[in-house]
Design an enzyme around this catalytic site. Sequence first.
Site, PDB file in Angstrom:
ATOM      1  CG  ASP A 183      -8.428 -24.259 -67.961  1.00 16.31           C
ATOM      2  OD1 ASP A 183      -8.891 -24.938 -67.032  1.00 16.31           O
ATOM      3  OD2 ASP A 183      -7.253 -23.867 -67.976  1.00 16.31           O
ATOM      4  CD  GLU A 413      -1.980 -30.273 -69.842  1.00 11.03           C
ATOM      5  OE1 GLU A 413      -1.135 -29.994 -70.719  1.00 11.03           O
ATOM      6  OE2 GLU A 413      -2.628 -29.416 -69.227  1.00 11.03           O
TER       7      GLU A 413
HETATM    8  C1  GLC Z   1      -5.108 -26.543 -66.755  1.00  7.59           C
HETATM    9  C2  GLC Z   1      -6.287 -27.480 -66.551  1.00  7.59           C
HETATM   10  C3  GLC Z   1      -6.605 -27.572 -65.080  1.00  7.59           C
HETATM   11  C4  GLC Z   1      -5.364 -28.006 -64.313  1.00  7.59           C
HETATM   12  C5  GLC Z   1      -4.150 -27.129 -64.646  1.00  7.59           C
HETATM   13  C6  GLC Z   1      -2.842 -27.677 -64.092  1.00  7.59           C
HETATM   14  O1  GLC Z   1      -5.393 -25.251 -66.395  1.00  7.59           O
HETATM   15  O2  GLC Z   1      -7.386 -27.053 -67.280  1.00  7.59           O
HETATM   16  O3  GLC Z   1      -7.646 -28.475 -64.845  1.00  7.59           O
HETATM   17  O4  GLC Z   1      -5.607 -27.965 -62.947  1.00  7.59           O
HETATM   18  O5  GLC Z   1      -4.001 -27.036 -66.044  1.00  7.59           O
HETATM   19  O6  GLC Z   1      -2.641 -28.993 -64.528  1.00  7.59           O
END
Ligand code: GLC
Length: 445
Positions: A183, A413
């Site tokens: 992101d 995460e």
């Molecule tokens: C965030 C991450 C993305 C992922 C999402 C759900 O937006 O940047 O890569 O898919 O979270 O985990």
Amino acid sequence: MVDATAPEERRNLSNPEDCSREARRILQDNDRGGYTVPSPALYPFQWNWDSCFVALGWATFDEARAWQEIESLFNAQWPDGMVPHIAFHREDSGYFPGPDVWGTESLWDGSLAVQTSGISDPPVAASIALKLWRGARDRDQAQAAAERLYPKLLAWHRWFHSARDPQSDGMVAILHPWESGRDNSPDWDAALNPVPTDGLPPFERRDLDRIDADQRPRHDQYNRYLSLILSLKGAGYEPKAAYDASPFKMVDIGTLSILRRADRDLRHLAEDLGHKDDLAELQDWEARGDAALDRLWDEQAGVFRSYDLSAEAMSDSATSASFLPLYAGNPGPERTARLVEVLQRWTERTAYPLPSFDPGDSRFDRLRYWRGPTWGIVNYMIAEGLSENGHGEWAARLARSTADLVRQSGFWEYFDPISGRGLGGDRFTWTAAMWLAWAKHFAED
Ligand code: GLC
């Protein structure tokens, strides 16, 4: 900040068996019946590439559930082939931007099976489907699932190669940073600058209710994310209008590499299933992908970079995605050796590789989302590429680093690459899946 697991409930994760038990429990706890949410509080819907990686975790103890994870994602596919990055199967006010902001409900005469976002995600699905197919113990089940998925995968790849590559030269674009899955990577900083933020409707972020602000994207970036959504929505998400209207058009080295590998893997699936008529089209995409990757090599720095199509300029960042061409296929021995040199430099500065951003760059931020921390899924893809390109030792190193992070800190995460501290959401689904499918095999006593 809220920690999903109270300390007294935390398992002792130094023992690999306990880790595996906890990882399976995380998948089961985050299962919403046919799809798995990445993190119940932070990401309460189905995310596209998360589900694909998570299917690999399910496959280690429930093959039927693994196929179901991917098939449920494809229930959200649009009639033009696009597979959205989020499927909003159920209502939940805990996430911004929700379906009301995306406004996809009325598209396609209201015929979508599920409400969705209006952008896509890195297309890892074909590569994961090929792995499930080739490794399946239940062959009948695999045959039926692969046959059902194959035309849907092909339609999605066709969408990438037409909607997002109108020149047909392989320079497949993303129109929103979220489509890269990385992101707030520094890769997008320069391209986001000109995105207008005047007159945006007021909005309230929900991520900061749960996670410290220093681990998440900044507000000025969020404004731009919203502005880009509104521009795509204004174009009715119609591929040509959206491409022309978007002020953000990047060839992401990560998405390009993942698509290149997925085209090859889809061709393997086509060969295995006997879909001979599609092979020429698939090979054509592979050739275009190779030509585009070649353009993104920076000989001086010895890495691949993303490319800004609007500004006609290379990104000034080297990120973890700069190594994904190893996963794409075969960058050749010389470029591979140069990439390994950079890998060596980065790991000298970080005890828990691979950082998502160059640790020697002044913008490196060890805590902030995609601007420094280490991610298990990225390590997995790069390790696959390293081992396939003759660097098994390096692949094992990334796997051990991922296993150490989980055993020391838990299923976070992402992780601080210097201290190994867990960051973002806890009991995170894809980290649990990566342990089960990959990292646990490299855990050392
Ligand atoms: C965030 C991450 C993305 C992922 C999402 C759900 O937006 O940047 O890569 O898919 O979270 O985990």
